[in-house]
Write a protein that holds these residues in place. Structure first.
Motif, PDB file in Angstrom:
ATOM      1  N   ASP A  33       1.061  -1.603   0.003  1.00 32.41           N
ATOM      2  CA  ASP A  33       0.068  -0.118   0.241  1.00 32.41           C
ATOM      3  C   ASP A  33       1.180   0.884  -0.005  1.00 32.41           C
ATOM      4  OD1 ASP A  33       0.914   1.074   3.096  1.00 32.41           O
ATOM      5  OD2 ASP A  33      -1.270  -0.438   3.628  1.00 32.41           O
ATOM      6  N   GLY A  34       0.574   2.459  -0.219  1.00 29.85           N
ATOM      7  CA  GLY A  34       0.856   3.728  -0.393  1.00 29.85           C
ATOM      8  C   GLY A  34       1.825   4.121   0.907  1.00 29.85           C
ATOM      9  N   GLN A  35       1.242   3.498   2.005  1.00 28.47           N
ATOM     10  CA  GLN A  35       1.591   4.081   3.787  1.00 28.47           C
ATOM     11  C   GLN A  35       3.088   2.917   3.271  1.00 28.47           C
ATOM     12  OE1 GLN A  35       1.176   6.916   5.555  1.00 28.47           O
ATOM     13  NE2 GLN A  35       3.142   5.960   5.640  1.00 28.47           N
ATOM     14  N   GLN A  36       3.110   1.718   3.458  1.00 31.04           N
ATOM     15  CA  GLN A  36       4.438   1.209   3.595  1.00 31.04           C
ATOM     16  C   GLN A  36       5.236   1.872   2.221  1.00 31.04           C
ATOM     17  OE1 GLN A  36       3.513  -3.021   2.460  1.00 31.04           O
ATOM     18  NE2 GLN A  36       2.464  -3.432   3.791  1.00 31.04           N
ATOM     19  N   ALA A  37       4.723   2.263   1.158  1.00 32.94           N
ATOM     20  CA  ALA A  37       5.963   2.561  -0.291  1.00 32.94           C
ATOM     21  C   ALA A  37       6.740   3.235   0.664  1.00 32.94           C
ATOM     22  CB  ALA A  37       5.357   2.930  -1.087  1.00 32.94           C
ATOM     23  N   ILE A  38       5.694   4.339   1.455  1.00 32.14           N
ATOM     24  CA  ILE A  38       5.993   6.383   1.833  1.00 32.14           C
ATOM     25  C   ILE A  38       6.837   5.985   3.535  1.00 32.14           C
ATOM     26  CG2 ILE A  38       5.829   7.573   3.069  1.00 32.14           C
ATOM     27  CD1 ILE A  38       2.944   7.727   0.737  1.00 32.14           C
ATOM     28  N   ILE A  48      12.931   3.550  -9.636  1.00 32.95           N
ATOM     29  CA  ILE A  48      11.732   3.537 -10.112  1.00 32.95           C
ATOM     30  C   ILE A  48      11.179   3.248  -9.294  1.00 32.95           C
ATOM     31  CG2 ILE A  48      10.856   2.430 -11.927  1.00 32.95           C
ATOM     32  CD1 ILE A  48      13.236   2.282 -13.125  1.00 32.95           C
ATOM     33  N   ILE A  49       9.550   3.532  -9.267  1.00 37.81           N
ATOM     34  CA  ILE A  49       8.332   3.114  -8.826  1.00 37.81           C
ATOM     35  C   ILE A  49       7.958   2.886  -9.460  1.00 37.81           C
ATOM     36  CG2 ILE A  49       6.739   3.630  -6.886  1.00 37.81           C
ATOM     37  CD1 ILE A  49       7.959   6.049  -5.823  1.00 37.81           C
ATOM     38  N   VAL A  50       7.333   1.528  -9.157  1.00 33.58           N
ATOM     39  CA  VAL A  50       6.605   1.166  -9.964  1.00 33.58           C
ATOM     40  C   VAL A  50       4.725   0.748  -9.629  1.00 33.58           C
ATOM     41  CG1 VAL A  50       5.346  -1.100 -12.015  1.00 33.58           C
ATOM     42  CG2 VAL A  50       7.466  -0.657 -11.636  1.00 33.58           C
ATOM     43  N   SER A  51       3.915   1.305  -9.603  1.00 29.81           N
ATOM     44  CA  SER A  51       2.675   1.378  -8.789  1.00 29.81           C
ATOM     45  C   SER A  51       0.438   1.127  -8.864  1.00 29.81           C
ATOM     46  CB  SER A  51       2.224   2.655  -6.840  1.00 29.81           C
ATOM     47  OG  SER A  51       1.872   2.797  -6.798  1.00 29.81           O
ATOM     48  N   ASP A  52       0.596   0.015  -8.434  1.00 25.81           N
ATOM     49  CA  ASP A  52      -0.788   0.447  -8.386  1.00 25.81           C
ATOM     50  C   ASP A  52      -1.738   1.974  -8.577  1.00 25.81           C
ATOM     51  OD1 ASP A  52      -3.445   0.126  -9.149  1.00 25.81           O
ATOM     52  OD2 ASP A  52      -3.838  -1.692  -7.158  1.00 25.81           O
ATOM     53  N   VAL A  53      -2.819   2.873  -8.428  1.00 27.42           N
ATOM     54  CA  VAL A  53      -3.221   3.838  -8.226  1.00 27.42           C
ATOM     55  C   VAL A  53      -3.959   3.358  -7.032  1.00 27.42           C
ATOM     56  CG1 VAL A  53      -4.897   5.365  -9.108  1.00 27.42           C
ATOM     57  CG2 VAL A  53      -2.718   5.090 -10.331  1.00 27.42           C
ATOM     58  N   ILE A  54      -5.250   2.138  -7.213  1.00 21.75           N
ATOM     59  CA  ILE A  54      -6.296   2.586  -6.409  1.00 21.75           C
ATOM     60  C   ILE A  54      -5.683   1.202  -5.286  1.00 21.75           C
ATOM     61  CG2 ILE A  54      -8.907   1.725  -6.099  1.00 21.75           C
ATOM     62  CD1 ILE A  54      -7.867   4.424  -7.651  1.00 21.75           C
ATOM     63  N   MET A  55      -5.285   1.512  -3.635  1.00 22.33           N
ATOM     64  CA  MET A  55      -5.466   0.629  -3.015  1.00 22.33           C
ATOM     65  C   MET A  55      -5.486   1.279  -2.102  1.00 22.33           C
ATOM     66  SD  MET A  55      -0.703  -0.047  -3.467  1.00 22.33           S
ATOM     67  CE  MET A  55      -0.777   2.254  -4.180  1.00 22.33           C
ATOM     68  N   PRO A  56      -5.339  -0.029  -0.630  1.00 23.71           N
ATOM     69  CA  PRO A  56      -6.481   0.552   0.795  1.00 23.71           C
ATOM     70  C   PRO A  56      -4.955   1.596   1.012  1.00 23.71           C
ATOM     71  CG  PRO A  56      -5.953  -1.657   0.901  1.00 23.71           C
ATOM     72  CD  PRO A  56      -5.414  -1.252  -0.274  1.00 23.71           C
ATOM     73  N   ASN A  57      -5.486   2.270   2.342  1.00 25.98           N
ATOM     74  CA  ASN A  57      -4.624   3.158   2.973  1.00 25.98           C
ATOM     75  C   ASN A  57      -4.534   4.167   1.995  1.00 25.98           C
ATOM     76  OD1 ASN A  57      -4.995   1.133   5.346  1.00 25.98           O
ATOM     77  ND2 ASN A  57      -3.272   0.353   4.480  1.00 25.98           N
ATOM     78  N   LYS A  58      -3.151   4.339   2.386  1.00 22.67           N
ATOM     79  CA  LYS A  58      -2.587   5.647   1.065  1.00 22.67           C
ATOM     80  C   LYS A  58      -2.419   4.655  -0.248  1.00 22.67           C
ATOM     81  CE  LYS A  58      -0.522   8.611   4.189  1.00 22.67           C
ATOM     82  NZ  LYS A  58       0.081  10.196   4.032  1.00 22.67           N
ATOM     83  N   ASP A  59      -2.596   5.582  -0.767  1.00 19.44           N
ATOM     84  CA  ASP A  59      -2.861   5.040  -2.577  1.00 19.44           C
ATOM     85  C   ASP A  59      -2.086   5.500  -3.348  1.00 19.44           C
ATOM     86  OD1 ASP A  59      -4.036   7.152  -3.016  1.00 19.44           O
ATOM     87  OD2 ASP A  59      -5.017   6.841  -3.421  1.00 19.44           O
TER      88      ASP A  59
END
Length: 121
Positions: A33-38, A48-59
């Motif tokens: 999720d976005g929080q883990q990524a941050i 480089i970041i390869v990320s989904d857009v829509i995720m729970p918590n932070k996206d």
């Protein structure tokens, strides 16, 4: 060697992307999720970041905002299949100005590698 952060809440998708990229010689890390990524971005450097857009918590939007706020020069490839509240096409339109590449799910191995190569200069 480029370091790539993979962010997707669907565990098997993250694992598939990881397998493809490590086989190509990239060093990878996975977050769900976005929080883990941050949090990971605060402790490690990625190219480089390869990320989904829509995720729970932070996206993915939160990741984009974090990169902008912190003025981090990291290339970002966003992936979307859309979600309940927003279609894939609308999502692509929203993130296209902030992301280096936007891919529509499901993505092929070839599309992923082409996107990586386009930003890995």
């Amino acid at each position: 060697m480029k370091r790539i952060l993979i962010v997707d809440d669907v565990v098997h998708i993250a694992k598939i992307i990881d397998k493809i990229l490590t086989k190509e010689g990239y060093e990878t890390a996975i977050c769900h999720d976005g929080q883990q990524a941050i949090d990971k971005l605060k402790e490690s450097k990625f190219d480089i970041i390869v990320s989904d857009v829509i995720m729970p918590n932070k996206d993915g939007f939160d990741i984009l905002n974090y990169l902008e706020e912190e003025k981090l020069d990291i290339k970002i490839i966003m992936m979307t299949g859309g979600g309940v509240k927003i279609s894939a096409v609308e999502t692509m339109r929203v993130v296209k100005d902030q992301a280096n590449v936007v891919l529509l799910k499901p993505i092929s191995k070839e599309d992923l590698l082409t996107a990586i190569e386009s930003v890995a200069v």
